[in-house]
Each structure stands twice: as structure tokens, then as C-alpha cells.
Write a protein that holds these residues in place. Structure first.
Motif, short mmCIF file in Angstrom:
data_model
loop_
_atom_site.label_atom_id
_atom_site.label_comp_id
_atom_site.label_asym_id
_atom_site.label_seq_id
_atom_site.Cartn_x
_atom_site.Cartn_y
_atom_site.Cartn_z
N UNK A 7 -2.67 7.68 1.74
CA UNK A 7 -3.91 7.02 2.15
C UNK A 7 -5.12 7.93 1.95
N UNK A 34 3.42 -2.07 4.73
CA UNK A 34 3.93 -2.19 3.36
C UNK A 34 3.41 -0.99 2.57
N UNK A 35 4.15 -0.66 1.52
CA UNK A 35 3.84 0.56 0.78
C UNK A 35 3.58 0.26 -0.70
N UNK A 36 2.56 0.93 -1.22
CA UNK A 36 2.32 0.92 -2.66
C UNK A 36 2.38 2.36 -3.16
N UNK A 39 -0.35 2.49 -6.99
CA UNK A 39 -0.88 1.12 -7.13
C UNK A 39 0.18 0.06 -7.40
N UNK A 40 1.46 0.44 -7.35
CA UNK A 40 2.53 -0.55 -7.52
C UNK A 40 3.19 -0.80 -6.17
N UNK A 41 3.37 -2.07 -5.84
CA UNK A 41 4.05 -2.42 -4.58
C UNK A 41 5.51 -1.98 -4.64
N UNK A 42 5.95 -1.35 -3.56
CA UNK A 42 7.37 -0.96 -3.45
C UNK A 42 8.00 -1.76 -2.32
N UNK A 43 8.89 -2.69 -2.64
CA UNK A 43 9.53 -3.47 -1.56
C UNK A 43 10.41 -2.60 -0.69
N UNK A 59 0.06 4.49 -0.66
CA UNK A 59 -0.76 3.71 0.27
C UNK A 59 0.16 3.04 1.27
N UNK A 60 -0.14 3.23 2.55
CA UNK A 60 0.59 2.54 3.62
C UNK A 60 -0.40 1.59 4.30
N UNK A 61 -0.15 0.31 4.16
CA UNK A 61 -1.09 -0.68 4.71
C UNK A 61 -0.47 -1.42 5.89
N UNK B 43 -5.01 -3.20 5.76
CA UNK B 43 -5.84 -2.01 5.56
C UNK B 43 -4.98 -0.77 5.76
N UNK B 44 -5.56 0.37 5.37
CA UNK B 44 -4.83 1.63 5.46
C UNK B 44 -4.43 1.95 6.91
N UNK B 91 2.11 -6.92 -1.10
CA UNK B 91 2.30 -6.21 0.17
C UNK B 91 2.14 -7.15 1.35
N UNK B 94 5.21 -9.30 2.07
CA UNK B 94 6.28 -8.60 2.79
C UNK B 94 5.93 -8.41 4.27
N UNK B 95 4.69 -7.98 4.54
CA UNK B 95 4.31 -7.68 5.93
C UNK B 95 4.24 -8.95 6.77
#
Lengths: 67, 265
Positions: A7, A34-36, A39-43, A59-61, B43-44, B91, B94-95
Motif C-alpha cells: 500500500x 482483497x489483494x492485488x 496491479x493484478x488481482x490475486x484470488x 495492494x491490500x484493499x 480502499x487501502x 477485488x 471477492x470481498x
């Protein structure tokens, strides 16, 4: 050790760490997130077998208010 | 009841979860509005902090919304490129556990106008990945037609720029979209400031309205939420009742037969 961006902030991890290792290290716990990676989403199903490299951008959103 | 994607809903109001004075007022206003669909974002995470503080979203905010047991419509607010929007949508799926996505791809910072070209490209990609795309678009008819050709069953043209409260700036364009795309679910998204703006959209035959600021930033958000609930009911019933045709020639509503002699020439 490897250095990556979490982040937008520099973090260090053991070389060879997977995303699941990083989640434990960063104590994300049971929150919804969720994690990217770069810039790629990782399931979630891929956390175990996705390894992190030096210079990666993670990125952790989390849920947030929105309009 | 009406159909929104795969859901049967009573309320025609879709409401945002941002900008309320407090989480408690947010919860009460959403409930007062009667809305069954709430928009949220991603958001982050502030790594290293305790579980996200309520005012900053996070775990507690999500718990509070889940307790309301409503349909969740995640957005891609803040995205400026196809790549950002697609990744954010993945994302969010999934969330939030839904394939619904309010797709925003902003093209201009001043008026937060959607980028029509990137929006169309992102829409095609997300539909191919199984998303139910709710595109936040301008009131350009050709763009709307292209989005429908791409597979959208729902369109969300703006009334006016986000947060301006200017209402429906181009009723002609909005009516045109309604007339030309009769089978598509149409929701006016953004720019609504007053309950009468929402009523106007529904009187035109729009299926619903999505708003946030008009309620959240009102002096009394809970009362304003109730006002919007009534306005949407009035607007829809007005549409279903079939309005008279507007004309220039005045015509007396009081019968002219039996007019007293002193009114006769």
C-alpha cells in the motif's frame, strides 16, 4: 530478505515468502480484504502458491464507504 | 416490485454509504430511505493499525452494513483506466461476494465525467468475466447504445456531475435514452440534489435513482432520506398514471356550459 511496497510503504519479508506468509506477517487476521500484486488481482485460492519478489507492489484493499 | 438484475425489489432508490456525519446516522438514513441497494467501495487498508476505525471504513463498517441485510453494489470509484477498473472490480467481487459492479472510469478531474471509451472497453472485459455491470455513464445516446450492444442490461446515466446537486441538466437527452432503449433498466446516477429531481427522473419512466450526497450531506439526513422515499413513490405513480400532453393553448378546466349571462358577450 526482500523489500516490497505494501500500500505504498516499504516492507521487508523473508526471501521466498508467499502471499499467505505476508498476510501472517502483516497480521491481516480475519478482516475482509482483497489483494492485488503489481496491479493484478490475486484470488484467495492463489495466496499459497504466489511467491513475492523483491520490488513487488502489493495492494491490500478493504471495504469502505462509497457512493 | 421491480426487477434489478437478478433481484426483485420494492424500493427504486439505490443509496450511497459515504459522507454521513456518523455511522449511526448512516444506518438510520439508509433504513429511513427504504432502499434495498447500498453502494460501497474498496480502499487501502492502513496496515499496522488496529481493525479499521468506523469512520475510516474497514471491518466495523462492513459489519454494520451487513447487519442491514441489503444488496451490496460495489463501485470502482477513483479508477481512471480500464486496468484499474477491472482489477478493482475483481477485488470487489471477492470481498463483497457479488458479481454486481457499479463501473466508474473517470475521464476528467474537474467534473468527474466518465471516460466513455475506457468505460466501454472495461464493460466488455467485465461482462466477459461474468460481472453484472452497472455502468456510470454520461447521457450520450450513442454511448448508451454501445453499452447495451456490449451486453449491459442496466445503464446509469448521470443527471449532472457527482455531488453537484444540480438535478437533471439535460432532460431531453435522458428522455431520449428512455424512449430509444425501452427494454433496458435505467437509473439516474449522480447529481441529484432534491427529492423533486428524483421524482422527475421517475416521471420520465426511469426505473430508479442512485444518490448519496443529497441525503448524507443534508442538514437532517434521516428526514431527507424519507423525503426521497416519498418522491420516488410519487414519481413512479405519476409515470404509471400517464401524464397529460403539454401544450401551449390554454383550455379552461371549469365547464363553460351554463356560464352566467354577464360573462357572455
Amino acid at each position: 530478505m526482500i523489500t516490497l511496497q505494501l500500500n505504498g510503504e516499504n516492507k521487508t519479508l523473508r526471501a521466498g515468502s508467499s502471499i499467505i506468509d505476508a498476510i501472517n506477517d502483516w497480521q491481516l487476521g480475519e478482516q475482509s480484504f482483497a489483494i492485488a500484486l503489481n496491479e493484478e488481482f490475486i484470488p484467495k485460492s492463489s495466496y499459497d502458491n504466489t511467491s513475492l519478489q523483491d520490488g513487488d507492489r502489493v495492494e491490500v484493499l478493504i471495504p469502505m464507504q462509497g457512493g | 416490485m421491480w426487477q434489478l438484475a437478478d433481484k426483485q425489489l420494492s424500493s427504486r432508490l439505490l443509496i450511497g454509504s459515504a459522507l454521513y456525519p456518523s455511522p449511526d446516522i448512516m444506518q438510520k438514513a439508509i433504513t429511513a430511505s427504504g432502499s434495498e441497494v447500498v453502494t460501497v467501495s474498496l480502499r487501502r487498508q492502513n496496515i499496522g493499525s488496529a481493525k479499521g476505525a468506523m469512520n475510516d471504513g474497514g471491518h466495523d463498517f462492513w459489519q454494520l452494513l451487513q447487519n442491514l441485510n441489503l444488496n451490496i453494489l460495489p463501485n470502482t470509484a477513483g479508477c481512471h483506466s480500464v486496468k484499474e477498473a477491472v482489477t478493482t472490480a475483481q477485488m470487489a467481487r471477492e470481498v463483497f461476494g457479488t458479481n454486481w459492479i457499479k463501473l466508474e472510469v473517470i475521464g476528467d478531474e474537474y467534473n468527474l465525467q466518465p471516460d466513455p471509451f475506457a468505460l466501454l472497453e472495461a464493460t466488455k472485459e467485465l461482462i466477459s468475466q461474468g460481472f453484472e455491470v452497472f455502468p456510470y455513464c454520461t447521457d450520450d445516446l450513442v454511448l448508451c447504445q454501445k453499452l447495451v450492444e456490449a451486453g449491459c442490461k442496466i445503464l446509469m446515466p448521470w443527471g449532472s456531475p457527482i455531488g453537484t446537486g444540480k438535478g437533471l441538466l439535460n432532460p431531453y437527452a435522458l428522455k431520449n435514452i428512455r424512449e430509444r432503449l425501452p427494454g433496458i433498466t435505467l437509473i439516474v446516477d449522480a447529481g441529484i440534489g432534491l427529492p423533486s429531481h428524483a421524482a422527475q427522473a421517475l416521471e420520465m419512466g426511469y426505473d430508479g435513482v442512485l444518490l448519496n450526497t443529497a441525503v448524507a450531506q443534508a442538514a437532517n439526513p434521516i428526514k431527507m432520506a424519507e423525503a426521497f422515499k416519498h418522491a420516488l413513490l410519487a414519481g413512479r405513480e405519476g409515470f404509471e398514471a400517464g401524464a397529460i400532453k403539454e401544450r401551449n393553448l390554454a383550455k379552461p378546466s371549469t365547464p363553460t356550459i351554463g356560464t352566467p349571462f354577464w360573462h357572455q358577450s
